[in-house]
Design a protein around this motif. Structure first.
Motif, mmCIF file in Angstrom:
data_model
loop_
_atom_site.group_PDB
_atom_site.id
_atom_site.type_symbol
_atom_site.label_atom_id
_atom_site.label_comp_id
_atom_site.label_asym_id
_atom_site.label_seq_id
_atom_site.Cartn_x
_atom_site.Cartn_y
_atom_site.Cartn_z
ATOM 1 N N ARG A 27 6.028 4.234 0.767
ATOM 2 C CA ARG A 27 6.506 5.689 1.282
ATOM 3 C C ARG A 27 7.728 5.148 1.968
ATOM 4 O O ARG A 27 8.672 5.839 2.238
ATOM 5 C CB ARG A 27 5.599 6.315 1.924
ATOM 6 C CG ARG A 27 6.142 7.787 2.566
ATOM 7 C CD ARG A 27 6.525 8.643 1.627
ATOM 8 N NE ARG A 27 7.075 9.856 2.428
ATOM 9 C CZ ARG A 27 8.154 10.477 2.045
ATOM 10 N NH1 ARG A 27 8.860 9.977 0.960
ATOM 11 N NH2 ARG A 27 8.506 11.708 2.703
ATOM 12 N N SER B 190 -0.567 6.169 9.642
ATOM 13 C CA SER B 190 -0.843 4.980 8.754
ATOM 14 C C SER B 190 -1.604 4.135 9.806
ATOM 15 O O SER B 190 -2.481 3.454 9.334
ATOM 16 C CB SER B 190 0.153 4.476 8.286
ATOM 17 O OG SER B 190 1.168 5.299 7.276
ATOM 18 N N ASP C 296 0.855 -1.399 0.045
ATOM 19 C CA ASP C 296 0.048 0.089 0.041
ATOM 20 C C ASP C 296 0.902 1.186 -0.087
ATOM 21 O O ASP C 296 2.102 1.184 -0.040
ATOM 22 C CB ASP C 296 -1.010 -0.048 1.204
ATOM 23 C CG ASP C 296 -0.427 0.253 2.407
ATOM 24 O OD1 ASP C 296 0.846 0.299 2.642
ATOM 25 O OD2 ASP C 296 -1.000 0.139 3.543
ATOM 26 N N GLU C 297 0.237 2.191 -0.116
ATOM 27 C CA GLU C 297 0.774 3.534 0.052
ATOM 28 C C GLU C 297 2.021 3.889 1.088
ATOM 29 O O GLU C 297 2.971 4.340 0.875
ATOM 30 C CB GLU C 297 -0.283 4.636 0.028
ATOM 31 C CG GLU C 297 0.361 6.285 -0.069
ATOM 32 C CD GLU C 297 -0.624 7.185 -0.234
ATOM 33 O OE1 GLU C 297 0.071 8.619 0.060
ATOM 34 O OE2 GLU C 297 -1.838 6.993 -0.102
ATOM 35 N N THR C 298 1.535 3.513 2.370
ATOM 36 C CA THR C 298 2.299 3.540 3.590
ATOM 37 C C THR C 298 3.584 2.714 3.266
ATOM 38 O O THR C 298 4.874 3.173 3.397
ATOM 39 C CB THR C 298 1.765 2.871 4.630
ATOM 40 O OG1 THR C 298 0.752 3.901 4.984
ATOM 41 C CG2 THR C 298 2.688 3.038 6.003
#
Length: 205
Positions: A111, A159, A106-108
């Motif tokens: 990142r 998150s 996922d985006e977390t």
């Protein structure tokens, strides 16, 4: 003491840092799109970890054979161990992705991958200056690593907060929360490397 000539131990530290950074680049940039690629990803991260273990073994042997060192043996060993902790954490993150069959980070996670790559790049640049005996210049990289770790702390908190709000699946929450925490631990290990480098600077200037 302020050292004035090249030292094989510093070259060894650079090789360890380079392997850590290479593993972080691979971790961040590798694209997972199937179970096969996920398995290959986890296996390749294990290769990086095994190489790191070999490099640690080699630097221990050199420390034991070297009478005069550019920096204290304890500082060399501390830096090497802290660097290895970063690599172990990355391999642990890859292993969990594989164990949980997570093929779409996922985006977390994405990142965190970028933050870790950035942090290991700063570490490598700082160790390169150590290798070249340019200690004062290391400080800007140490500051940058600390800033990135603070960003990682905030990313983890926000998150996990979003995760509990967005999901009602306890298994999903458990798996993703654990991975976030493992990746944030990697950021902490990067900061530990920065602290160890700061100790070297203080002891040699």
């Amino acid at each position: 003491m302020l050292f004035t000539k090249s030292d094989a131990l510093l070259d060894d530290l650079y090789e360890i840092a380079k392997n850590v950074h290479d593993s972080a680049v691979y971790f961040n940039q590798y694209k997972i799109n199937s179970l096969d690629t996920l398995k290959s990803f986890a296996e390749e991260m294990k290769v990086f970890e095994s190489k790191g273990d070999k490099l640690i073994h080699e630097i221990i042997l050199r420390i034991n054979k070297t009478f005069i060192t550019a920096i204290e043996r304890e500082d060399v060993m501390n830096l090497a161990i802290k660097l290895d902790d970063v690599l172990d954490g990355l391999e642990g993150g890859a292993a969990r992705l594989y164990m949980y069959d997570i093929m779409e980070p996922d985006e977390t996670m994405v990142r965190f991958g970028q933050l870790i790559e950035d942090s290991t790049e700063q570490i490598l640049l700082a160790i390169e200056l150590l290798q070249k005996q340019k200690l004062p210049g290391m400080k800007e990289y140490i500051i940058r690593i600390n800033d990135l770790e603070s960003t990682g702390d905030e990313l983890e908190r926000e998150s996990i907060r979003r995760l509990f709000k967005a999901s009602s699946d306890p298994i999903h929450i458990m798996q993703f929360k654990e991975i976030y925490e493992v990746l944030e631990d990697v950021m902490d290990h990067c900061e530990d490397v920065a602290d160890a480098m700061e100790t070297v600077i203080m002891g040699n200037t």
